[in-house]
Scaffold this motif. Sequence first.
Motif: not given
Length: 268
Positions: A152-173
């Motif tokens: 709910l918060r990631l796409p409001r705080q990061l660009p949506k494509k970055i949020a989707l990449e983080m949440a769909l792949t689990g890739r850490p930043l």
Amino acid sequence: MTHGNPKADEPAALLERRGAVALITLNRPRALNAVNAALSAAVGEALEEVAADPELHVIVVTGAGRAFCAGMDLKAAAADEPVMAPGHEDWGFAGLVNHYIAKPVIAAVNGFALGGGTEIALACDLVVADENAQFGLPEVRRGLFAAAGGVLRLPRQLPKKIALEMALTGRPLDAAEAARWGLVNRVAPAGTSVEAALELAETVAEGAPLALQATKRLIHRSDAFGSDWEPAMWDENEREWQAVFASEDAREGALAFAEKRAPAWRGR
Ligand SMILES: CCCCCCCCCCCCC/C=C/C(=O)SCCNC(=O)CCNC(=O)[C@H](O)C(C)(C)COP(=O)(O)OP(=O)(O)OC[C@H]1O[C@@H](n2cnc3c(N)ncnc32)[C@H](O)[C@@H]1OP(=O)(O)O
């Protein structure tokens, strides 16, 4: 056997007072501060104590050891043990991630912030990260999803494509990338994130408590409205303004400026 604590009686969260700043430390270092019922309950008790203390104006949350928080306790979940403290839904881990807290909260991300750990950081108002910190939402790789505010918060705080990449792949930043995307306010040299967060908290605490809380409430409320925040938010803005402008602290702030002295906030 007490999960994650070196000694059975050691609290799963610690509360220290540093002037007007409360430092809450998630204290299950052997389990990388994974969230189980004991940690959630201990965090809940600390948050309720801070909320009730008029002398504490700003909160810093950090983790003991080399992690901030490795998320939900997967071993507890595997053993069908509760991962949330019953009766602490309003506080505890839920309180940390659900904005039940009126006072400004700063995350001092001292290491791994994965799953619920990143969700705590997303829910905090400011984030100071150790340069070695890592942020990630690996939930989908555990058969779960980031249900504590992550999706709910990631796409409001990061660009949506970055949020989707983080949440769909689990890739850490890493901390630098998280700062580049706006998830982190400051990156601190290795091992100094708590000190840097406490300094930032002291700066925030120079503001009047009621004004700080109204500012936090309105920024988060207007954010919730997305682009069509008018006129509802102007009405709410007016209500908050009337309350703060009528406060003793509003008068004290003006008087202190006129009298060239530091203000003495009363929180009313
Ligand atoms: C809440 C508000 C209301 C909302 C309502 C909805 C309900 C909400 C429910 C709760 C929230 C849901 C959303 C969140 C879900 C999650 O968080 S899922 C978990 C996500 N986290 C992970 O997947 C991280 C798992 N850990 C790791 O990948 C690695 O440990 C590491 C962090 C990369 C570190 O690796 P390494 O340095 O090799 O150390 P390890 O040996 O792996 O770990 C050291 C010990 O710590 C234990 N541990 C680590 N993470 C966890 C964990 N998450 N749970 C339990 N234990 C953990 C690890 O097992 C080691 O222990 P020992 O083996 O005993 O030494």
